[in-house]
Design an enzyme around this catalytic site. Structure first.
Site, short mmCIF file in Angstrom:
data_model
loop_
_atom_site.label_atom_id
_atom_site.label_comp_id
_atom_site.label_asym_id
_atom_site.label_seq_id
_atom_site.Cartn_x
_atom_site.Cartn_y
_atom_site.Cartn_z
N ASN A 118 0.90 -1.16 0.00
CA ASN A 118 0.00 0.00 0.00
C ASN A 118 0.94 1.20 0.00
O ASN A 118 1.61 1.47 1.00
CB ASN A 118 -0.86 -0.05 1.26
CG ASN A 118 -1.99 0.92 1.31
OD1 ASN A 118 -2.58 1.12 2.37
ND2 ASN A 118 -2.37 1.55 0.21
N ASN A 125 -12.14 5.70 10.60
CA ASN A 125 -12.70 5.91 9.27
C ASN A 125 -13.69 4.78 8.99
O ASN A 125 -13.69 3.74 9.67
CB ASN A 125 -11.60 6.00 8.20
CG ASN A 125 -10.71 4.77 8.14
OD1 ASN A 125 -10.80 3.88 8.98
ND2 ASN A 125 -9.85 4.71 7.17
N ASN A 182 -1.59 1.66 7.22
CA ASN A 182 -0.32 1.39 6.55
C ASN A 182 0.48 2.68 6.37
O ASN A 182 1.71 2.70 6.50
CB ASN A 182 -0.55 0.74 5.18
CG ASN A 182 -1.01 -0.70 5.28
OD1 ASN A 182 -0.56 -1.44 6.15
ND2 ASN A 182 -1.91 -1.11 4.41
N GLU A 242 -10.70 0.77 -1.53
CA GLU A 242 -10.61 1.93 -0.65
C GLU A 242 -11.30 3.14 -1.26
O GLU A 242 -11.11 3.45 -2.44
CB GLU A 242 -9.15 2.27 -0.36
CG GLU A 242 -8.43 1.24 0.49
CD GLU A 242 -7.15 1.80 1.07
OE1 GLU A 242 -7.21 2.79 1.83
OE2 GLU A 242 -6.07 1.26 0.73
N ARG A 243 -12.06 3.81 -0.44
CA ARG A 243 -12.70 5.06 -0.82
C ARG A 243 -11.64 6.05 -1.31
O ARG A 243 -10.68 6.34 -0.64
CB ARG A 243 -13.42 5.63 0.42
CG ARG A 243 -13.99 7.00 0.30
CD ARG A 243 -14.50 7.49 1.65
NE ARG A 243 -13.47 7.52 2.67
CZ ARG A 243 -13.62 8.07 3.87
NH1 ARG A 243 -14.78 8.61 4.22
NH2 ARG A 243 -12.63 8.06 4.74
N CYS A 247 -4.97 6.28 8.19
CA CYS A 247 -4.41 5.26 7.29
C CYS A 247 -3.42 4.43 8.08
O CYS A 247 -2.37 4.92 8.48
CB CYS A 247 -3.73 5.93 6.10
SG CYS A 247 -3.07 4.77 4.90
N ASN A 293 -14.83 2.28 2.94
CA ASN A 293 -13.94 1.24 2.45
C ASN A 293 -14.64 -0.10 2.60
O ASN A 293 -15.29 -0.36 3.62
CB ASN A 293 -12.64 1.24 3.26
CG ASN A 293 -11.97 2.60 3.28
OD1 ASN A 293 -11.63 3.14 2.24
ND2 ASN A 293 -11.80 3.16 4.46
N CYS A 316 -4.73 -2.52 3.14
CA CYS A 316 -5.32 -1.40 3.88
C CYS A 316 -5.20 -1.71 5.36
O CYS A 316 -5.74 -2.72 5.82
CB CYS A 316 -6.78 -1.21 3.48
SG CYS A 316 -7.66 0.06 4.42
N GLY A 317 -4.49 -0.88 6.10
CA GLY A 317 -4.25 -1.14 7.52
C GLY A 317 -5.51 -1.05 8.36
O GLY A 317 -5.80 -1.93 9.17
N THR A 318 -6.26 0.03 8.18
CA THR A 318 -7.53 0.14 8.93
C THR A 318 -8.49 -0.95 8.48
O THR A 318 -9.27 -1.48 9.27
CB THR A 318 -8.16 1.53 8.74
OG1 THR A 318 -8.31 1.80 7.35
CG2 THR A 318 -7.32 2.62 9.39
#
Length: 291
Positions: free
Chosen positions: A11, A162, A92, A212-213, A90, A194, A221-223
């Site tokens: 990412n 998020n 990552n 991801e949005r 974010c 997302n 995507c970390g989150t």
């Protein structure tokens, strides 16, 4: 303008140092930087701004109190999606952001705090190349659904600072078409969200793909990894291994909070060509034809 290129499980991000918050990062410049053919290429841009220049003194854009340190975080991570839109957090990106700060002597490890739009986040720099981030509170908000390639899939709405919809699915993840943004209920996701497709692969492991949005499908995507683990865990604590197309992440859920651990790599550093920047300013003013 100096820049760095970094990634966390592929990412990837452009990192800009702007300690005094000059305000030069526009949505248009962000999109140009992230363009994989005419720019540097990235899933988003991370701008490093001193928290004091943003008026952040112990709090991050109305977020909770700092995770550590009486004086609060020194640096604010201004994160923008590839389309130029602003994002809250974010997972990552903040690891790559932390790696950049430490590499340039702008922060001292092994622990320090970074301000984000979702509040301050505690960073722990590992000795093995991994970085751990306190991702803050994780809230499972209830059921939702996404429409992907004309078919509706149920999921769980999860907030990791998020918005996410994590959908537990059967069958190979490679069979899903994420070339277009999944359809979401605007009542549940007024600012978009997302979407994670999650497959449980073991007692404490999942595989995941994500759209991801503002950035499209990304390699990680970390989150989203946190949201995927929270959806699979069904309210229980523990540590989950999350396999994404770009590598492996580890998510620890405990008491309604999460910690994310994974690699953070700075690939290169350089300087943007002034003529490239100038051409972009002319184009945005309408003096250069758009194609």
């Amino acid at each position: 303008m100096r820049f760095a290129k970094g990634h966390g499980t592929e990412n990837d991000f452009v990192i800009l140092l702007d300690p005094d918050d000059s305000g030069g990062l526009t949505a248009g410049l962000t999109a140009r930087l992230c363009d994989r053919r005419a720019g540097i290429g990235a899933d988003g841009v991370l701008r490093a701004v001193r928290a004091a220049a943003r008026g952040i003194a112990g709090r991050a854009d109305a977020g909770p109190e700092p995770a550590s340190g009486a004086d609060g975080p020194e640096w604010f991570m201004d994160y923008r999606n590839a389309d130029g839109s602003v994002a809250e957090m974010c997972g990552n990106g903040i690891r790559a952001f932390a790696r950049y700060l430490v590499r340039h002597g702008l922060a001292e490890g092994p622990e320090f705090t970074v301000a984000t739009r979702s509040g301050p986040r505690l960073i722990r720099m590992g000795t093995d190349g991994a970085v751990t981030v306190d991702m803050g509170a994780v809230a499972v908000l209830g059921p939702g659904s996404a429409v992907i390639a004309g078919q509706e899939y149920p999921g769980l709405r999860v907030s990791v600072g998020n918005p996410h919809l994590a959908c537990l699915v059967d069958g190979p993840l490679s069979s899903f078409d994420l070339s277009r943004a999944p359809g979401l209920d605007p009542g549940q996701f007024p600012g978009g969200g997302n979407v994670e497709l999650v497959q449980v692969t073991g007692p404490a492991s999942v595989a995941m793909r994500v759209h991801e949005r503002g950035s499209g499908e990304t390699r990680s995507c970390g989150t989203g990894a946190v949201a995927a683990a929270a959806a699979a865990a069904t309210g229980s604590d523990g540590t989950w291994d999350v396999r994404v197309p770009g590598g492996d992440l580890k998510v620890t859920l405990e008491g309604g909070r999460a910690w994310l651990t994974g690699p953070a790599v700075i690939v290169a550093e350089g300087e943007l060509d002034p003529s490239w920047l100038a051409t972009g300013h002319l184009a945005s003013a309408g003096t250069v034809p758009r194609r």
